[in-house]
Design an enzyme around this catalytic site. Sequence first.
Site, mmCIF file in Angstrom:
data_model
loop_
_atom_site.group_PDB
_atom_site.id
_atom_site.type_symbol
_atom_site.label_atom_id
_atom_site.label_comp_id
_atom_site.label_asym_id
_atom_site.label_seq_id
_atom_site.Cartn_x
_atom_site.Cartn_y
_atom_site.Cartn_z
ATOM 1 N N ARG A 50 27.543 24.444 55.562
ATOM 2 C CA ARG A 50 26.214 24.875 56.002
ATOM 3 C C ARG A 50 25.542 23.914 56.966
ATOM 4 N NH1 ARG A 50 27.470 26.979 51.688
ATOM 5 N NH2 ARG A 50 28.248 24.903 51.298
ATOM 6 N N THR A 51 25.531 22.637 56.602
ATOM 7 C CA THR A 51 24.726 21.692 57.385
ATOM 8 C C THR A 51 25.269 21.592 58.806
ATOM 9 O OG1 THR A 51 24.348 20.498 55.336
ATOM 10 C CG2 THR A 51 23.720 19.388 57.366
ATOM 11 N N LYS A 79 41.871 4.189 63.928
ATOM 12 C CA LYS A 79 42.515 3.007 64.551
ATOM 13 C C LYS A 79 41.728 1.744 64.270
ATOM 14 C CE LYS A 79 43.340 6.043 68.452
ATOM 15 N NZ LYS A 79 42.839 6.248 69.819
ATOM 16 N N ARG A 100 26.556 12.898 59.184
ATOM 17 C CA ARG A 100 26.758 12.838 57.723
ATOM 18 C C ARG A 100 27.791 11.746 57.454
ATOM 19 N NH1 ARG A 100 27.798 17.888 53.774
ATOM 20 N NH2 ARG A 100 25.552 17.980 54.095
ATOM 21 N N HIS A 128 19.045 13.657 51.972
ATOM 22 C CA HIS A 128 19.499 14.804 52.766
ATOM 23 C C HIS A 128 18.224 15.481 53.304
ATOM 24 C CE1 HIS A 128 21.847 17.988 54.270
ATOM 25 N NE2 HIS A 128 22.549 18.322 53.209
HETATM 26 N N1 CP Z 1 23.804 22.062 51.403
HETATM 27 C C1 CP Z 1 24.787 21.396 52.048
HETATM 28 O O1 CP Z 1 24.620 20.228 52.417
HETATM 29 O O2 CP Z 1 25.914 22.117 52.239
HETATM 30 P P1 CP Z 1 27.185 21.601 53.043
HETATM 31 O O3 CP Z 1 27.756 20.419 52.264
HETATM 32 O O4 CP Z 1 28.117 22.757 53.107
HETATM 33 O O5 CP Z 1 26.718 21.147 54.380
#
Ligand code: CP
Length: 314
Positions: A50-51, A79, A100, A128
């Site tokens: 999703r993110t 590397k 991320r 998050h």
């Molecule tokens: N909610 C969320 O962070 O989903 P993903 O890990 O799929 O990005």
Amino acid sequence: MNRSLVTIADLTREKIEYLLQMAEVFEQHPNRLLLQGRVVATLFFEPSTRTRLSFETAANRLGARVIGFADPKVTSGTKGETLKDTIMMVSNYADVIVMRHHLEGAARYASEIAPVPIINAGDGANQHPSQTMLDLYTIRQTQGTLDNLNIFLVGDLKYGRTVHSLLMAMRHFSPTFHFIAPEELAMPDSYKQYCSQMGIRYVEHQDFDADVIAGADILYMTRVQRERFTDLMEYERVKDRYLLTLPMLEKAKDNMRILHPLPRVNEIAYDIDDDPHAYYFQQARNGLFVRQALITDTLGITLEQVKNDSTIIS
Ligand code: CP
């Protein structure tokens, strides 16, 4: 001015409401050329559906180009290239970096060295913030307000970064939190202390049944975060402790809504998907509009400019 979004703790109530207003404008018209000529980088050192895809869709629907990776194994990190050098390189190519990373604090570090803004798309078990913004958008959309709500957080409250961010964001809105978790996955003391310092009310429950759920405005389910356990036997012991089933909703308020940041593993029975209390797929959809607002804001474009934007294409 550093326009990065690293932690939700940096946002005032006014700034949160401003960004939610901008997201509403994007929900009305998500397809525009407002960011034509801009480049957005998405660096995902950890898996995501999703993110990453909603950030990339957000950028694409605003006319920006997207570069990046969904798997660090395809980068020169294999590397031996450091995070610092990776960030410095990508800053040469992109106007904003969405990142991320499994290390807590990685987004903060990146924001301190990068010449372009960083948006934290999740750092370890820490934060998050873009998920929290879409959670706030969804809560307000379903409840008509963010103020004075009973919010029940269920599942992995130890490792779940979405509940940590949500708790911090709600400090502006006088919530009462209810924490429902196995002892091994209880809300960490540091976040309980945060509640005490900020005057946030909270109640802890071990039971998870229709009588407890009856008090909820928002029932926020979470997945047990397998990837954060060092002892997989402990994961096996706790992973199926709290499963929401249809009969457990029989005393729920009509307007109660079930949210989940997703992915779901075994927290919500599939027949709940058709129940009017279920709202997690709409919640994920809202991620698109909220992330359009976050990218736009980090690039220095104002709400007024978005409202007056003449590049709408459908
Ligand atoms: N909610 C969320 O962070 O989903 P993903 O890990 O799929 O990005």
